[in-house]
Design an enzyme around this catalytic site. Sequence first.
Site, PDB file in Angstrom:
ATOM      1  CE  LYS A   1      -3.311   1.092   5.299  1.00 57.82           C
ATOM      2  NZ  LYS A   1      -3.234   0.651   3.917  1.00 57.82           N
TER       3      LYS A   1
ATOM      4  CB  SER B   1      -0.968   0.009   1.177  1.00 63.00           C
ATOM      5  OG  SER B   1      -0.265   0.185   2.369  1.00 63.00           O
TER       6      SER B   1
END
Length: 665
Positions: free
Chosen positions: A615, A572
């Site tokens: 996140k 990511s």
Amino acid sequence: MRIFGRSEEEQPDPVLEQVKNKFSKIQLPAHVFETANKELDLLRRIGPSTSEYTIGLTYLEYLASMPWNIRTLDDLDIYRAEKILNEAHYGLTAIKGRILEHLAVRQLNLNKQPRILIIDDEEIARKNLKYILSKENYMVETASNGSEAIDKYGISDFDIILTDLRMGGMGGLEILERTKSQATNTEVIVITGYASIDNAVEVMKKGAFHYIVKPFEAEDVISSVKKALKKIYSQKETKGPVLCFSGPPGTGKTSMGRSIARALGRKFARISLGGIKDEAEIRGHRKTYAGAMPGRIIEEIRRVGSMNPVIILDEMDKIGYDVKGDPASALLEALDPEQNSHFTDHYLDLPFDLSEVMFIITANIAENIIDPLRDRMEVIRFTGYTQEEKVNIASQFLIRRQIKENGLSVHPPQFTTEAVCKIIQEYTREAGIRNLEREIASACRKIAMDFVQHSEKMEAVTITPAMIEKFIGPRKYYFEVAEEKDRVGVTTGLVWTDAGGDIIFTEAVKMKGKQELILTGSLGDVMRESAQAALSYIRSNASKFGIPDDFFEGHDIHIHVPAGSIPKDGPSAGTTIALALISLLTGRPAKRDVAISGELTLSGRMLPVGGVREKVLAARRAGLKTIILPAKNKVDVEDIPHEIYKDLTIKFADKIEDIIDLVLK
Ligand code: ADP
């Protein structure tokens, strides 16, 4: 030599007699009784001077100390259970709801009054069987032949069908065949007056559970029915998966397991799988080894003294791969209802029934549990807490608990909300609340110390933000993002680790060299590959970004992701790295308070990432303003309650080209 008229050999060994006595007082399953007797005989023969004798004696003592026939009675009142879960945990409404549903279904399945259908053309046989079985508290119906049974009741509603073989109309064989094809959860027991070996073989082949010959003893019928029910229930349990609580540390997984045990009135044990190095830790060592011990599961069952505790298997995702033996297969055997009624522990050396244990698994990241084990589980996700939730948990649970534990109940200190917020923001950086509780504990200890040293000044204190430093020392964390300037070649990213979400910075510099890409900062293989891909993407699209095509010639590029001691991996960071490079090569500073997370393809597309909620929480903790995610992650954001990201702007993009101006100045 003869003592009191007996030879020395005949003199019973008092130690062994004592052990035998112990065994006589407990109700042992037949196979345990047999093993214990054999071992006693062996020890009698070999005598106390051998080392085998000591080993055998320890083994027998261990067998005698197991709770063979001891279990707590499940007492599930769903309202009481809800109260217990609420008493120990703030929020987590969806999780509590899911747990209560799981308990309710389990309980219904186990507590349903068994239904039995008797089919026999002799009225006296029907009456007899009905009388015997009704006394056992089963719900019993009767019919005089197969067709009547089907017309009146159907067959699929029954747990057990007891049928005669030869009857006028539809006979027992046909009933057996129909049941096996239409009602796979129903067991058939055949009772016949025309017993023959051929008959018996045929009905057993066709799937009957048991074959009983008339005239029968009541006990035989009852025992056969009980065995059949046990089989049915073990299959029912098969369908109920094991619960797996997955989420960052300190989010309440273990304590929720403890509350479940309380709600069921069961004993509780916890086994940490984190540091497991050897299969023997789960299955034990053979008793012939010096210092041999049973595995942890058996030992915990002995310690809590119950055959049906709730056992938390903690950190299932941390079982190492470089361990001795195969702990995963041992765990599979313990968790799989098909196998766990005869779990093998090497020390016990007997099949042990684990089917009544309620196992709950915990993991930081359920995806890291190996497939065969994860397939058995229903994953319930615990997520990190928001600042508001942490404040509420602190004031309703943690502070109260620490006041009690530190003997401050008489003059309980008050923590202002601002003080708690300060501890959360400046002394902790975590998804859960472990460190928060630790810091509160540390403040309470200081206050307790003050009370002891200055008893004349003992009175309740109110802890304000200004007093925090005095109580728990200097600030530990800074908002790197909010407090630092925008720089060229430095971008902000979001990662998802075992500990929850976190922010990272990616730094890129260019210097004279031999066209090498240098990568540092404990990067895993996948992240290294992402960096390679990001560089190739930029090299092949340089002109699009106003970068000279030959920027790499005669130069090296170094990409570094600080906080090097934390191993980082995963795809990511691809977009974050690419933007750091574009910032470096165009000279445009990147905005610190904009974070990006997205896998990057060689053609510049942004692919979705995992751990979105964690996140987002990490972005808020770090005081970020904007986060950019791949468009495909929109669904994940829609799943998060709005208040969790209310002061964040979340933008979505498909291609990296579309976000250049959002990130670079
Ligand atoms: P985990 O197993 O997820 O690492 P724990 O169950 O050990 O976390 O929780 C750590 C501490 O935080 C425990 O003291 C627990 O009681 C407390 N805790 C966690 N979540 C909550 C909550 N929602 N409400 C109250 N206390 C909580």
